[in-house]
Design a protein around this motif. Structure first.
Motif, PDB file in Angstrom:
ATOM      1  N   GLU A  51      66.570  61.359  82.552  1.00 47.40           N
ATOM      2  CA  GLU A  51      65.702  60.793  81.520  1.00 47.40           C
ATOM      3  C   GLU A  51      65.764  59.275  81.455  1.00 47.40           C
ATOM      4  OE1 GLU A  51      66.873  62.949  77.997  1.00 47.40           O
ATOM      5  OE2 GLU A  51      65.511  64.603  78.483  1.00 47.40           O
ATOM      6  N   ALA A  52      66.816  58.663  81.982  1.00 45.73           N
ATOM      7  CA  ALA A  52      66.931  57.207  81.999  1.00 45.73           C
ATOM      8  C   ALA A  52      66.178  56.592  83.177  1.00 45.73           C
ATOM      9  CB  ALA A  52      68.399  56.790  82.038  1.00 45.73           C
ATOM     10  N   GLY A  53      65.682  57.435  84.097  1.00 40.37           N
ATOM     11  CA  GLY A  53      64.917  56.946  85.240  1.00 40.37           C
ATOM     12  C   GLY A  53      65.706  56.819  86.527  1.00 40.37           C
ATOM     13  N   GLN A  54      66.959  57.250  86.527  1.00 38.66           N
ATOM     14  CA  GLN A  54      67.740  57.198  87.756  1.00 38.66           C
ATOM     15  C   GLN A  54      67.426  58.423  88.607  1.00 38.66           C
ATOM     16  OE1 GLN A  54      72.151  57.340  87.737  1.00 38.66           O
ATOM     17  NE2 GLN A  54      71.956  55.370  88.803  1.00 38.66           N
ATOM     18  N   LEU A  55      67.196  58.183  89.888  1.00 36.66           N
ATOM     19  CA  LEU A  55      66.873  59.252  90.831  1.00 36.66           C
ATOM     20  C   LEU A  55      67.898  59.199  91.954  1.00 36.66           C
ATOM     21  CD1 LEU A  55      63.429  60.380  91.903  1.00 36.66           C
ATOM     22  CD2 LEU A  55      65.103  59.918  93.667  1.00 36.66           C
ATOM     23  N   LYS A  56      68.400  60.365  92.357  1.00 36.54           N
ATOM     24  CA  LYS A  56      69.413  60.439  93.407  1.00 36.54           C
ATOM     25  C   LYS A  56      69.017  61.476  94.448  1.00 36.54           C
ATOM     26  CE  LYS A  56      73.116  59.115  90.265  1.00 36.54           C
ATOM     27  NZ  LYS A  56      74.467  59.434  89.749  1.00 36.54           N
ATOM     28  N   VAL A  57      69.262  61.143  95.703  1.00 35.94           N
ATOM     29  CA  VAL A  57      69.067  62.068  96.819  1.00 35.94           C
ATOM     30  C   VAL A  57      70.450  62.421  97.337  1.00 35.94           C
ATOM     31  CG1 VAL A  57      68.088  62.399  99.122  1.00 35.94           C
ATOM     32  CG2 VAL A  57      66.827  61.051  97.415  1.00 35.94           C
ATOM     33  N   GLY A  72      68.167  55.330  93.194  1.00 36.53           N
ATOM     34  CA  GLY A  72      67.217  54.327  92.739  1.00 36.53           C
ATOM     35  C   GLY A  72      66.947  54.502  91.259  1.00 36.53           C
ATOM     36  N   SER A  73      66.273  53.517  90.680  1.00 34.24           N
ATOM     37  CA  SER A  73      65.946  53.588  89.260  1.00 34.24           C
ATOM     38  C   SER A  73      64.442  53.411  89.079  1.00 34.24           C
ATOM     39  CB  SER A  73      66.728  52.529  88.488  1.00 34.24           C
ATOM     40  OG  SER A  73      66.479  51.253  89.029  1.00 34.24           O
ATOM     41  N   ASP A  74      63.996  53.344  87.842  1.00 34.29           N
ATOM     42  CA  ASP A  74      62.568  53.180  87.501  1.00 34.29           C
ATOM     43  C   ASP A  74      61.742  54.445  87.742  1.00 34.29           C
ATOM     44  OD1 ASP A  74      63.021  50.544  86.707  1.00 34.29           O
ATOM     45  OD2 ASP A  74      62.643  49.783  88.724  1.00 34.29           O
ATOM     46  N   PHE A  75      62.347  55.607  87.573  1.00 36.37           N
ATOM     47  CA  PHE A  75      61.635  56.878  87.709  1.00 36.37           C
ATOM     48  C   PHE A  75      61.704  57.630  86.377  1.00 36.37           C
ATOM     49  CE2 PHE A  75      63.083  55.720  91.957  1.00 36.37           C
ATOM     50  CZ  PHE A  75      61.929  55.861  92.693  1.00 36.37           C
ATOM     51  N   LYS A  76      61.564  56.888  85.267  1.00 34.13           N
ATOM     52  CA  LYS A  76      61.846  57.408  83.933  1.00 34.13           C
ATOM     53  C   LYS A  76      61.031  58.634  83.521  1.00 34.13           C
ATOM     54  CE  LYS A  76      63.148  55.864  79.442  1.00 34.13           C
ATOM     55  NZ  LYS A  76      63.571  54.755  78.661  1.00 34.13           N
ATOM     56  N   GLU A  77      59.779  58.716  83.867  1.00 32.58           N
ATOM     57  CA  GLU A  77      58.936  59.813  83.393  1.00 32.58           C
ATOM     58  C   GLU A  77      58.668  60.863  84.470  1.00 32.58           C
ATOM     59  OE1 GLU A  77      55.508  58.241  81.381  1.00 32.58           O
ATOM     60  OE2 GLU A  77      56.733  56.829  80.258  1.00 32.58           O
ATOM     61  N   ALA A  78      59.530  60.931  85.470  1.00 30.27           N
ATOM     62  CA  ALA A  78      59.334  61.896  86.553  1.00 30.27           C
ATOM     63  C   ALA A  78      59.348  63.322  86.006  1.00 30.27           C
ATOM     64  CB  ALA A  78      60.436  61.739  87.604  1.00 30.27           C
ATOM     65  N   CYS A  79      58.352  64.126  86.417  1.00 29.27           N
ATOM     66  CA  CYS A  79      58.276  65.529  85.976  1.00 29.27           C
ATOM     67  C   CYS A  79      58.440  66.495  87.146  1.00 29.27           C
ATOM     68  CB  CYS A  79      56.980  65.792  85.221  1.00 29.27           C
ATOM     69  SG  CYS A  79      55.474  65.348  86.082  1.00 29.27           S
ATOM     70  N   ALA A  80      58.404  65.994  88.386  1.00 32.11           N
ATOM     71  CA  ALA A  80      58.648  66.807  89.584  1.00 32.11           C
ATOM     72  C   ALA A  80      59.040  65.862  90.709  1.00 32.11           C
ATOM     73  CB  ALA A  80      57.405  67.611  89.969  1.00 32.11           C
ATOM     74  N   VAL A  81      59.943  66.322  91.579  1.00 30.75           N
ATOM     75  CA  VAL A  81      60.416  65.501  92.694  1.00 30.75           C
ATOM     76  C   VAL A  81      60.628  66.367  93.934  1.00 30.75           C
ATOM     77  CG1 VAL A  81      61.529  63.695  91.329  1.00 30.75           C
ATOM     78  CG2 VAL A  81      62.809  65.765  91.860  1.00 30.75           C
ATOM     79  N   SER A  82      60.520  65.741  95.100  1.00 32.35           N
ATOM     80  CA  SER A  82      60.835  66.414  96.354  1.00 32.35           C
ATOM     81  C   SER A  82      61.226  65.353  97.367  1.00 32.35           C
ATOM     82  CB  SER A  82      59.645  67.218  96.875  1.00 32.35           C
ATOM     83  OG  SER A  82      60.002  67.943  98.047  1.00 32.35           O
ATOM     84  N   VAL A  92      57.345  61.757  94.037  1.00 32.11           N
ATOM     85  CA  VAL A  92      57.662  61.763  92.615  1.00 32.11           C
ATOM     86  C   VAL A  92      56.364  61.941  91.838  1.00 32.11           C
ATOM     87  CG1 VAL A  92      58.637  60.457  90.680  1.00 32.11           C
ATOM     88  CG2 VAL A  92      59.621  60.207  92.960  1.00 32.11           C
ATOM     89  N   ALA A  93      56.358  62.903  90.912  1.00 34.83           N
ATOM     90  CA  ALA A  93      55.190  63.118  90.053  1.00 34.83           C
ATOM     91  C   ALA A  93      55.498  62.599  88.656  1.00 34.83           C
ATOM     92  CB  ALA A  93      54.836  64.599  89.985  1.00 34.83           C
ATOM     93  N   VAL A  94      54.524  61.891  88.098  1.00 35.40           N
ATOM     94  CA  VAL A  94      54.545  61.475  86.694  1.00 35.40           C
ATOM     95  C   VAL A  94      53.205  61.927  86.138  1.00 35.40           C
ATOM     96  CG1 VAL A  94      54.617  59.544  85.089  1.00 35.40           C
ATOM     97  CG2 VAL A  94      56.061  59.509  87.122  1.00 35.40           C
ATOM     98  N   GLY A  95      53.227  62.981  85.311  1.00 36.21           N
ATOM     99  CA  GLY A  95      51.969  63.557  84.825  1.00 36.21           C
ATOM    100  C   GLY A  95      51.204  64.164  85.981  1.00 36.21           C
ATOM    101  N   LEU A  96      49.983  63.673  86.208  1.00 42.36           N
ATOM    102  CA  LEU A  96      49.147  64.150  87.313  1.00 42.36           C
ATOM    103  C   LEU A  96      49.214  63.253  88.547  1.00 42.36           C
ATOM    104  CD1 LEU A  96      45.951  65.190  85.311  1.00 42.36           C
ATOM    105  CD2 LEU A  96      47.538  66.715  86.491  1.00 42.36           C
ATOM    106  N   VAL A  97      49.954  62.156  88.462  1.00 46.57           N
ATOM    107  CA  VAL A  97      50.016  61.192  89.563  1.00 46.57           C
ATOM    108  C   VAL A  97      51.245  61.459  90.433  1.00 46.57           C
ATOM    109  CG1 VAL A  97      50.190  58.748  90.178  1.00 46.57           C
ATOM    110  CG2 VAL A  97      48.790  59.448  88.224  1.00 46.57           C
ATOM    111  N   VAL A  98      50.995  61.600  91.739  1.00 45.95           N
ATOM    112  CA  VAL A  98      52.070  61.790  92.710  1.00 45.95           C
ATOM    113  C   VAL A  98      52.140  60.533  93.575  1.00 45.95           C
ATOM    114  CG1 VAL A  98      52.877  63.134  94.703  1.00 45.95           C
ATOM    115  CG2 VAL A  98      51.857  64.298  92.731  1.00 45.95           C
ATOM    116  N   THR A  99      53.361  60.022  93.721  1.00 46.59           N
ATOM    117  CA  THR A  99      53.595  58.832  94.532  1.00 46.59           C
ATOM    118  C   THR A  99      54.562  59.182  95.651  1.00 46.59           C
ATOM    119  OG1 THR A  99      53.288  57.442  92.579  1.00 46.59           O
ATOM    120  CG2 THR A  99      54.325  56.409  94.484  1.00 46.59           C
TER     121      THR A  99
END
Length: 159
Positions: A51-57, A72-82, A92-99
């Protein structure tokens, strides 16, 4: 492979994945509550975001002291990841947007492409089928493919 989270803890096949360092005792995978988890198609890599936006692989085949292979950081609102099988691409998905990100550049990740998915609800599942194709779906079961051919584009899934 069973991947799940409870609070700030991450579990793979009921074994806790812990953040480790040689200079201190290991701790939970994240310091904040985990918001989403994902994996590569065979489980060679797993990914978690909090929830703080940290993402780890993570690479579960490595010894405990070195399982985390990217952070990495700045992934605060991620709702799905792969993550791709080789660990070079991140979705990384945030809402309907996938990056899509390139992880070859050690933090920060390099953004390759971003697009809004034509789904009914926010993206709840992402899975790389290979380095250049990502399956995306929402809670209603609607699916689309985000692929690079030669540019990244969204295509409906034929069932």
């Amino acid at each position: 492979m069973i991947l799940r989270s409870e609070g700030n803890q991450l579990f793979l096949d009921n074994t806790e994945v812990r953040e480790s360092a040689s200079h201190r005792d290991s701790g939970p995978a994240h310091s904040q509550k985990i918001s989403c988890v994902g994996s590569s198609s065979t489980g060679a890599r797993i990914v978690s975001a909090d929830e703080a936006g940290q993402l780890k692989v993570w690479d579960p085949s490595r010894e405990k002291m070195s399982q985390r292979v990217w952070c990495g950081s700045d992934f605060k609102e991620a709702c799905a990841v792969s993550v791709s099988e080789n660990g070079r691409r991140l979705a990384v998905a945030v809402g309907l947007v996938v990056t899509i990100y390139d992880l070859e550049v050690h933090p920060p990740a390099k953004k390759l492409e971003s697009a809004q998915m034509p789904l009914s609800e926010k993206v709840t599942f992402l899975q790389f089928t290979d380095d250049d194709h990502v399956m995306c779906s929402d809670s209603t079961g609607k699916k689309v493919i985000f692929e690079r051919d030669p540019a990244w584009k969204v295509k409906p899934v034929k069932e």
